[in-house]
Design an enzyme around this catalytic site. Structure first.
Site, PDB file in Angstrom:
ATOM      1  N   ASP A  22      31.397  -1.614 -45.456  1.00 31.49           N
ATOM      2  CA  ASP A  22      32.018  -0.640 -46.424  1.00 31.49           C
ATOM      3  C   ASP A  22      33.249  -0.926 -46.252  1.00 31.49           C
ATOM      4  OD1 ASP A  22      29.466  -0.023 -47.297  1.00 31.49           O
ATOM      5  OD2 ASP A  22      29.604   2.031 -46.906  1.00 31.49           O
ATOM      6  N   TYR A 201      20.883  -8.567 -38.725  1.00 31.02           N
ATOM      7  CA  TYR A 201      20.321  -6.869 -38.087  1.00 31.02           C
ATOM      8  C   TYR A 201      19.328  -7.245 -36.977  1.00 31.02           C
ATOM      9  CZ  TYR A 201      22.569  -5.415 -42.184  1.00 31.02           C
ATOM     10  OH  TYR A 201      23.518  -5.071 -43.331  1.00 31.02           O
ATOM     11  N   GLN A 263      38.700 -10.915 -40.897  1.00 31.08           N
ATOM     12  CA  GLN A 263      37.954 -11.452 -41.839  1.00 31.08           C
ATOM     13  C   GLN A 263      38.485 -12.923 -42.622  1.00 31.08           C
ATOM     14  OE1 GLN A 263      38.694  -8.238 -44.710  1.00 31.08           O
ATOM     15  NE2 GLN A 263      36.505  -7.573 -44.752  1.00 31.08           N
ATOM     16  N   ARG A 279      24.457 -11.348 -43.784  1.00 27.31           N
ATOM     17  CA  ARG A 279      23.725  -9.879 -44.063  1.00 27.31           C
ATOM     18  C   ARG A 279      24.444  -8.936 -44.938  1.00 27.31           C
ATOM     19  NH1 ARG A 279      24.655  -6.753 -38.331  1.00 27.31           N
ATOM     20  NH2 ARG A 279      26.455  -5.356 -38.998  1.00 27.31           N
ATOM     21  N   GLY A 280      23.740  -7.622 -45.424  1.00 26.88           N
ATOM     22  CA  GLY A 280      24.579  -6.523 -45.830  1.00 26.88           C
ATOM     23  C   GLY A 280      25.144  -6.851 -47.167  1.00 26.88           C
ATOM     24  N   GLU A 281      26.302  -6.862 -47.296  1.00 27.87           N
ATOM     25  CA  GLU A 281      27.189  -6.923 -48.741  1.00 27.87           C
ATOM     26  C   GLU A 281      28.344  -7.945 -48.543  1.00 27.87           C
ATOM     27  OE1 GLU A 281      27.404  -3.413 -51.236  1.00 27.87           O
ATOM     28  OE2 GLU A 281      29.295  -4.255 -52.174  1.00 27.87           O
ATOM     29  N   ASP A 282      29.146  -7.721 -47.840  1.00 29.96           N
ATOM     30  CA  ASP A 282      30.499  -8.561 -47.731  1.00 29.96           C
ATOM     31  C   ASP A 282      30.276  -9.976 -47.354  1.00 29.96           C
ATOM     32  OD1 ASP A 282      33.269  -8.743 -48.510  1.00 29.96           O
ATOM     33  OD2 ASP A 282      33.708  -8.835 -46.332  1.00 29.96           O
ATOM     34  N   SER A 283      29.493 -10.186 -46.051  1.00 26.28           N
ATOM     35  CA  SER A 283      29.499 -11.426 -45.613  1.00 26.28           C
ATOM     36  C   SER A 283      28.572 -12.185 -46.438  1.00 26.28           C
ATOM     37  CB  SER A 283      28.695 -11.237 -43.970  1.00 26.28           C
ATOM     38  OG  SER A 283      27.566 -10.615 -44.181  1.00 26.28           O
TER      39      SER A 283
HETATM   40  O1  TRH Z   1      28.250  -4.485 -41.755  1.00 26.80           O
HETATM   41  P1  TRH Z   1      27.142  -4.834 -42.571  1.00 26.80           P
HETATM   42  O2  TRH Z   1      25.781  -4.763 -42.381  1.00 26.80           O
HETATM   43  O3  TRH Z   1      27.360  -3.780 -43.931  1.00 26.80           O
HETATM   44  C1  TRH Z   1      26.289  -3.451 -44.460  1.00 26.80           C
HETATM   45  C2  TRH Z   1      26.593  -3.227 -45.985  1.00 26.80           C
HETATM   46  O4  TRH Z   1      27.894  -2.816 -46.196  1.00 26.80           O
HETATM   47  C3  TRH Z   1      25.763  -2.545 -46.866  1.00 26.80           C
HETATM   48  O5  TRH Z   1      26.101  -2.574 -48.124  1.00 26.80           O
HETATM   49  C4  TRH Z   1      25.648  -1.112 -46.187  1.00 26.80           C
HETATM   50  O6  TRH Z   1      24.868  -0.293 -46.822  1.00 26.80           O
HETATM   51  C5  TRH Z   1      25.278  -1.275 -44.696  1.00 26.80           C
HETATM   52  O7  TRH Z   1      26.311  -2.050 -43.852  1.00 26.80           O
HETATM   53  C6  TRH Z   1      25.160   0.052 -43.976  1.00 26.80           C
HETATM   54  O8  TRH Z   1      27.352  -6.295 -43.097  1.00 26.80           O
HETATM   55  P2  TRH Z   1      28.562  -6.922 -44.248  1.00 26.80           P
HETATM   56  O9  TRH Z   1      28.414  -6.185 -45.484  1.00 26.80           O
HETATM   57  O10 TRH Z   1      28.605  -8.389 -44.295  1.00 26.80           O
HETATM   58  O11 TRH Z   1      29.729  -6.467 -43.483  1.00 26.80           O
HETATM   59  C7  TRH Z   1      30.512  -6.859 -42.108  1.00 26.80           C
HETATM   60  C8  TRH Z   1      32.118  -7.149 -42.493  1.00 26.80           C
HETATM   61  O12 TRH Z   1      32.329  -7.694 -41.262  1.00 26.80           O
HETATM   62  C9  TRH Z   1      32.230  -8.471 -43.341  1.00 26.80           C
HETATM   63  O13 TRH Z   1      33.419  -7.526 -43.983  1.00 26.80           O
HETATM   64  C10 TRH Z   1      32.778  -9.371 -42.677  1.00 26.80           C
HETATM   65  C11 TRH Z   1      33.069  -8.827 -41.424  1.00 26.80           C
HETATM   66  N1  TRH Z   1      32.962  -9.639 -40.285  1.00 26.80           N
HETATM   67  C12 TRH Z   1      34.234 -10.074 -39.722  1.00 26.80           C
HETATM   68  O14 TRH Z   1      35.427  -9.844 -40.435  1.00 26.80           O
HETATM   69  N2  TRH Z   1      34.344 -11.019 -38.667  1.00 26.80           N
HETATM   70  C13 TRH Z   1      33.065 -11.276 -38.159  1.00 26.80           C
HETATM   71  O15 TRH Z   1      33.107 -12.108 -37.074  1.00 26.80           O
HETATM   72  C14 TRH Z   1      31.836 -10.919 -38.583  1.00 26.80           C
HETATM   73  C15 TRH Z   1      30.705 -11.397 -37.755  1.00 26.80           C
HETATM   74  C16 TRH Z   1      31.914  -9.991 -39.667  1.00 26.80           C
END
Ligand code: TRH
Length: 386
Positions: A22, A201, A263, A279-283
């Protein structure tokens, strides 16, 4: 009278609670609103320590600081000092705004535009609900639901101006790529190697997948972010602990544990890899912009509700893809999600790599027609000035 010279002010509220996705989305959005639209943005975050993982220069002890042009504010309750209400107020992912702030919104001479920025889904109902307004039961306020998504009837996906051009230039620059691997203290890819990133995950099928890769005729180099999901991989190699820099090899598989990257650097890592498991949303979204084959692991929801989301995305994503690669992609993604049959699905998936690579760019062309989320959001807010 409002000063016509004054930059519009936006307040973006984000609750983190140990959830990087988020804040990952909000941090990108806030930066883009400042950089591309000249807006004055305050990003309210309730857990600056978690945020610091994404943004190392952040000082979690400070109540207010400017980073990349964004005013980052600690969101404690009550908000102190009580801030003036912005022109646009975004509550990200249905977080609850402080009651005192809502009261101040209602007391403002002209009500601010109030947006609930929703989670991403490819389901069809999203288009029907995108942009709908919900009146506050007591106060003269209306909240609008803004949905990211993949269809023209949604708010689209976050994509900064020039991102795709920068990504393509990076991928075409072999000296730049070599320097990138060097900066990360990684070896240059060996001839024929499949270099991939694995952000997940965890999965009961992880050992099966690692086994597949170690037995693969092609060398596989896996980049694994540090954290609790790296531990089971260490165990598979008979190791304890998975500190950044740890490096293990078995058969044709090498694994390197990576520090959590900022990021922009994580984006580059996705661009540089041949395949990204995200996984998730942003990646997940960033892996799409990388123009490379990807595998998506959704955040598990009660009663497997996330499977509907997976199916909806697969239906959209595989449209226009030939049946062979579409089947292979579908089978591997489903196997990864259901934690069964991963080893059986891997050979076909990787055999269709070239078709999936071409498809990754076709998909981007389709998504470009939807426009990007920040631009759509700014237009929406200008159009709905109440
Ligand atoms: O952390 P996440 O599992 O987030 C999720 C989603 O937001 C989902 O919608 C929510 O319901 C759940 O959490 C609880 O995965 P996501 O979305 O990919 O977010 C990870 C963030 O971390 C993303 O902005 C990319 C960033 N990232 C880095 O900046 N550097 C890194 O080395 C890595 C591995 C990730």
């Amino acid at each position: 009278m409002t000063d016509p010279q004054r930059r519009p002010r936006w307040d973006l509220f984000c609750s983190v609670v140990d959830n990087y996705g988020d804040i990952g989305v909000c941090w990108r959005l806030a930066r883009q609103l400042v950089a591309e639209f000249g807006l004055e943005v305050r990003l309210w975050v309730d857990d600056l320590h978690s945020f610091q993982r994404l943004l190392r220069s952040l000082d979690p002890t400070r109540d207010e600081q400017i980073r990349r042009g964004v005013c980052v504010r600690r969101w404690g309750e009550p908000l102190e000092p009580e801030p003036s209400v912005a022109d646009v107020v975004i509550e990200a992912f249905a977080c609850t705004l402080p009651a005192s702030y809502i009261a101040a919104m209602a007391a403002r001479k002209s009500a601010p535009v109030w947006i609930n920025l929703e989670y991403l889904s490819a389901e069809a109902w999203v288009g029907e609900c995108h942009g709908l307004a919900s009146p506050h039961p007591q106060l003269p306020l209306r909240k609008h639901f803004f949905f990211p998504g993949f269809g023209a009837d949604t708010g689209g996906l976050l994509r900064e101006r020039g991102l795709l051009e920068r990504r393509r230039a990076f991928q075409a620059d072999s000296a730049g790529l070599a320097a990138f691997w060097h900066r990360l203290e990684l070896p240059q890819p060996a001839p024929g190697e499949l270099r991939l990133s694995l952000f997940s995950y965890g999965s009961a099928e992880l050992p099966a997948l690692l086994h597949c890769w170690s037995a693969s005729p092609r060398p596989v180099f896996c980049l694994l972010p540090e954290g609790r999901y790296a531990e089971p991989v260490a165990h598979w190699f008979g190791q304890e602990g998975a500190e950044p820099g740890a490096h293990w090899q078995r058969g044709n598989l090498q694994v390197r544990v990576m520090p959590f990257l900022e990021q922009d650097n994580y984006d580059r890592l996705l661009w540089a890899c041949d395949l990204n498991l995200v996984r998730g949303e942003d990646s997940f979204v960033r892996a799409q912009w990388a123009g490379r084959p990807l595998v998506w692991q959704l955040y598990r929801q009660q009663e497997n509700a996330h499977r509907i989301k997976l199916q909806a995305f697969l239906d959209r994503y595989t449209a226009g893809l030939a049946s062979g690669p579409a089947r292979a992609l579908y089978d591997f993604w489903q196997a990864w999600d259901r934690e069964t049959g991963v080893a059986a699905a891997w050979p076909a998936f990787i055999a269709h790599y070239d078709a999936l690579m071409r498809h990754a760019e076709d998909w981007i062309e389709r998504q470009k027609k939807v426009g990007d989320l920040a631009t759509n959001l700014v237009r929406f807010c200008r159009g709905s000035r109440l």
